[in-house]
Design an enzyme around this catalytic site. Sequence first.
Site, PDB file in Angstrom:
ATOM      1  N   HIS A 138       0.902  -1.401   0.007  1.00 18.22           N
ATOM      2  CA  HIS A 138       0.074  -0.115  -0.016  1.00 18.22           C
ATOM      3  C   HIS A 138       0.984   1.361  -0.058  1.00 18.22           C
ATOM      4  O   HIS A 138       0.503   2.219  -0.717  1.00 18.22           O
ATOM      5  CB  HIS A 138      -0.989  -0.059   1.082  1.00 18.22           C
ATOM      6  CG  HIS A 138      -1.833  -1.214   1.287  1.00 18.22           C
ATOM      7  ND1 HIS A 138      -1.737  -2.217   2.096  1.00 18.22           N
ATOM      8  CD2 HIS A 138      -3.167  -1.372   0.555  1.00 18.22           C
ATOM      9  CE1 HIS A 138      -2.706  -2.744   1.918  1.00 18.22           C
ATOM     10  NE2 HIS A 138      -3.543  -2.666   1.046  1.00 18.22           N
ATOM     11  N   GLN A 147      -1.328  -4.393  -8.589  1.00 17.47           N
ATOM     12  CA  GLN A 147      -1.477  -5.498  -9.584  1.00 17.47           C
ATOM     13  C   GLN A 147      -1.731  -6.834  -9.259  1.00 17.47           C
ATOM     14  O   GLN A 147      -2.237  -7.361  -9.770  1.00 17.47           O
ATOM     15  CB  GLN A 147      -0.026  -5.500 -10.464  1.00 17.47           C
ATOM     16  CG  GLN A 147      -0.135  -6.426 -11.652  1.00 17.47           C
ATOM     17  CD  GLN A 147       1.193  -6.941 -12.025  1.00 17.47           C
ATOM     18  OE1 GLN A 147       2.350  -6.081 -12.108  1.00 17.47           O
ATOM     19  NE2 GLN A 147       1.592  -8.401 -11.999  1.00 17.47           N
ATOM     20  N   ASP A 150      -4.279  -7.560  -7.425  1.00 23.95           N
ATOM     21  CA  ASP A 150      -5.593  -7.873  -7.671  1.00 23.95           C
ATOM     22  C   ASP A 150      -5.614  -7.338  -9.181  1.00 23.95           C
ATOM     23  O   ASP A 150      -6.686  -6.669  -9.840  1.00 23.95           O
ATOM     24  CB  ASP A 150      -6.622  -7.091  -6.907  1.00 23.95           C
ATOM     25  CG  ASP A 150      -6.429  -7.345  -5.597  1.00 23.95           C
ATOM     26  OD1 ASP A 150      -6.936  -8.664  -4.994  1.00 23.95           O
ATOM     27  OD2 ASP A 150      -5.930  -6.615  -4.354  1.00 23.95           O
ATOM     28  N   ILE A 177       4.194  -5.871  -4.767  1.00 19.90           N
ATOM     29  CA  ILE A 177       5.437  -5.729  -3.670  1.00 19.90           C
ATOM     30  C   ILE A 177       5.537  -7.071  -3.034  1.00 19.90           C
ATOM     31  O   ILE A 177       4.243  -7.504  -2.411  1.00 19.90           O
ATOM     32  CB  ILE A 177       5.152  -4.660  -2.774  1.00 19.90           C
ATOM     33  CG1 ILE A 177       5.067  -3.266  -3.711  1.00 19.90           C
ATOM     34  CG2 ILE A 177       6.431  -4.498  -1.782  1.00 19.90           C
ATOM     35  CD1 ILE A 177       6.276  -2.832  -4.389  1.00 19.90           C
TER      36      ILE A 177
END
Length: 288
Positions: free
Chosen positions: A46, A157, A159, A185
């Site tokens: 995030h 990415q 999801d 990540i």
Amino acid sequence: MPLEILKAGLKVINTIAALKSLLEPIKLVQQKIALVPTMGALHKGHVSLIKIAQQHADVVVCSIFVNPTQFTDPKDLEKYPRPLEHDMKMLQEAGCNVVFMPSVTEMYPEPEEWHIDLGPAEFLLEGEFRKGHYQGVTQIVKKLFDAVSPDVAFFGQKDFQQVLMIKNMVACFNMPIQIVSCPIIREDDGLAMSSRNIHLSVADRENALILSRALAYVKDNFANQTIPMLLEAAKKLINETPGVELDYFTIANGETLLPEEDKDHHDIVALVAAKVGETRLIDNMILN
């Protein structure tokens, strides 16, 4: 001065009205606003979205809202992690400008019907295992977009299918918002960062590594093996790992999510979902 907001530290907003009044002066001077929608339980993935957003916009808004309409299992909603203090600390350290944390009644003041045509890809992969999930996702993302009116919005990415559905929703409503998909990540050992990883036992955590390893195998051998060979090898790796129950492993067209047979297609992605112990994980890797 609209951009005083940038110097004032993290602003916490709980209502749509307060958010609109905060952002209005920024829009009037045509400063760019970015939105990073989250369900909290923040991790470095995030933070990477916020850092990328800061390069594209003057003000970054991060939303934290555990959206009930996208959970197909009430137990999953109940046990979704909500470490608020930890999240606020991460947002402050990341230099985020605004956090929007509405209540359920703020976002859903009354029961509402929502159904839009997201195209055939809605019913594939995750859509097959979590029926109605993407209707719930697009329902809340539309509400967040209406509240923030961002110029650009950032999604992970990991999801992959979700990003596709949100792009379809934006096209459906003809919204002037750019959707940016940002790289996955990973932990040092390759595991894709996820808010759900907190539920993995030590053994599960070790077993979960097979997902990224199977994806890496497919990427490394993409040039010299056929797609059926790659699929067979990847599924075998996963199925032979204890405590891992495979939902799907596919090599798909990145636009339609249908199985891809032509290796020369410009947009091919490998996607996987599996239950590791009691925790369902997803991952993917772009192959070309």
